[in-house]
Motif scaffolding. Structure first.
Motif, PDB file in Angstrom:
ATOM      1  N   ASP A 256       0.757   6.508  -7.947  1.00  0.00           N
ATOM      2  CA  ASP A 256       1.392   7.449  -7.028  1.00  0.00           C
ATOM      3  C   ASP A 256       2.808   7.791  -7.476  1.00  0.00           C
TER       4      ASP A 256
ATOM      5  N   SER B  17      -3.645  -1.818 -10.149  1.00  0.00           N
ATOM      6  CA  SER B  17      -4.972  -1.897 -10.757  1.00  0.00           C
ATOM      7  C   SER B  17      -5.559  -3.269 -10.465  1.00  0.00           C
TER       8      SER B  17
ATOM      9  N   LEU C  54       0.847  -1.171   0.000  1.00  0.00           N
ATOM     10  CA  LEU C  54       0.000   0.000   0.000  1.00  0.00           C
ATOM     11  C   LEU C  54       0.885   1.224   0.000  1.00  0.00           C
ATOM     12  N   SER C  55       0.360   2.350  -0.510  1.00  0.00           N
ATOM     13  CA  SER C  55       1.153   3.561  -0.592  1.00  0.00           C
ATOM     14  C   SER C  55       1.502   4.086   0.791  1.00  0.00           C
TER      15      SER C  55
ATOM     16  N   GLN D 120      -5.998   8.953  -0.854  1.00  0.00           N
ATOM     17  CA  GLN D 120      -6.774  10.134  -1.231  1.00  0.00           C
ATOM     18  C   GLN D 120      -5.961  11.412  -0.987  1.00  0.00           C
TER      19      GLN D 120
ATOM     20  N   ASP E 188      -0.525   1.239   6.951  1.00  0.00           N
ATOM     21  CA  ASP E 188      -0.188   0.538   5.704  1.00  0.00           C
ATOM     22  C   ASP E 188       0.929  -0.440   6.025  1.00  0.00           C
TER      23      ASP E 188
ATOM     24  N   SER F 218      -4.201   6.069  -3.267  1.00  0.00           N
ATOM     25  CA  SER F 218      -4.787   5.109  -2.336  1.00  0.00           C
ATOM     26  C   SER F 218      -5.069   5.725  -0.970  1.00  0.00           C
TER      27      SER F 218
ATOM     28  N   THR G 221      -8.227   1.451 -11.190  1.00  0.00           N
ATOM     29  CA  THR G 221      -6.965   1.950 -10.673  1.00  0.00           C
ATOM     30  C   THR G 221      -7.090   2.258  -9.190  1.00  0.00           C
ATOM     31  N   ILE G 222      -6.305   1.550  -8.391  1.00  0.00           N
ATOM     32  CA  ILE G 222      -6.310   1.747  -6.946  1.00  0.00           C
ATOM     33  C   ILE G 222      -5.206   2.697  -6.524  1.00  0.00           C
ATOM     34  N   SER G 223      -4.088   2.601  -7.210  1.00  0.00           N
ATOM     35  CA  SER G 223      -2.950   3.438  -6.859  1.00  0.00           C
ATOM     36  C   SER G 223      -2.213   3.852  -8.126  1.00  0.00           C
TER      37      SER G 223
ATOM     38  N   GLN H 163       0.274  -4.793 -10.975  1.00  0.00           N
ATOM     39  CA  GLN H 163       1.015  -3.931 -10.062  1.00  0.00           C
ATOM     40  C   GLN H 163       2.416  -3.703 -10.593  1.00  0.00           C
TER      41      GLN H 163
END
Length: 255
Positions: free
Chosen positions: A93, A84, A21-22, A122, A244, A120, A89-91, A58
């Motif tokens: 960054d 994705s 995760l970011s 926001q 995260d 991810s 698209t989830i991230s 990813q």
């Protein structure tokens, strides 16, 4: 030849990816102890593709560069993360940091500037600029084994996508306490650990913790690594998870 090697590294470095995760804290420690008197580049890439019951794509990549002249060290870092799932698209960054160190013996003063976004989280924008002092507590075997403590203060401006039509703009002054260590475990193995504790100077209940251990197996031009990451923010500004984590296996190519 350096540019060709860097291009090849970006194309062919592939790793097995666990959970990722970011994160809002950037770690450039992996570059500092590699820099010598010449220009230095390091790159890595991470990827995962799944299809069938789950369609997932990813890709993460980063480029680090720097040089050292006498007691001056300059570093730059650019990173991109894409994730994705089921064509959503989830991230996506992007992050970058510029850092300057002025060494006084084994210790150093530093200043840095950082800019990033994290879909991810926001997080539309995060701008950070600060300075500090890094104290070497343990240094043995030509810097291969070390333990340092960093003390700093920085300005932070974050812009979140609170709703579809609303932005949340946050400004803070944070106090930072960090530790940096590396210890050799034989001729080719080493473990590097970075931790950060970042406290909002105006709100003692607003703090962030970042921990990233890395285990390396070093060859001449390549280093294989196993990396974990944990990031915690005890009071997120919008409705997202307060932590995260990720777990990665991969390798780095050095010029």
């Amino acid at each position: 030849m350096r540019l060709l090697g860097l291009f090849i590294a970006l194309l062919f470095q592939l790793i097995i990816v666990g959970k990722a995760l970011s994160q809002a804290i950037i770690n450039t420690e992996t570059l500092l102890k590699e820099i010598d008197s010449t220009v230095f580049f390091s790159s890595n890439a991470e990827g995962d593709i799944k299809s069938g019951n789950i369609n997932l794509l990813q890709f993460n990549s980063s480029i680090l560069g720097g040089f050292k002249k006498k007691n001056h060290v300059v570093r730059g870092f650019v990173n991109y993360e894409f994730l994705s799932e089921e064509k959503r698209t989830i991230s996506s960054d992007m992050s970058g940091q510029f850092r300057y160190n002025l060494f006084v013996g084994n210790h150093s003063f530093y200043t840095f500037f950082q800019l990033q976004n994290a879909l991810s989280l926001q997080l539309n924008k995060r701008l950070v600029s600060g300075l500090g002092f890094r104290q070497a507590l343990i240094k043995k075997d030509s810097s291969k084994n070390y333990f340092d403590i960093g003390y700093g203060v920085f300005y932070e401006n974050e812009v979140y996508q609170e709703t579809n039509n609303s932005l949340l703009d946050i400004e803070n002054i944070r106090i930072s306490l960090a530790s940096f260590s590396q210890f050799k475990l034989g001729k080719k193995c080493r473990i590097m650990t970075v931790t950060y504790f970042q406290l909002n100077s105006q709100n003692m209940n607003d703090f962030r913790v970042f921990v990233e251990p890395r285990f390396y197996y070093d060859l001449k031009k390549f280093s294989f690594y196993l990396k974990g990451m944990y990031r915690y923010h005890n009071s997120p500004y919008i409705d997202i998870q307060n932590y995260d984590s990720d777990f990665l296996m991969g390798f780095e190519y050095k010029l």
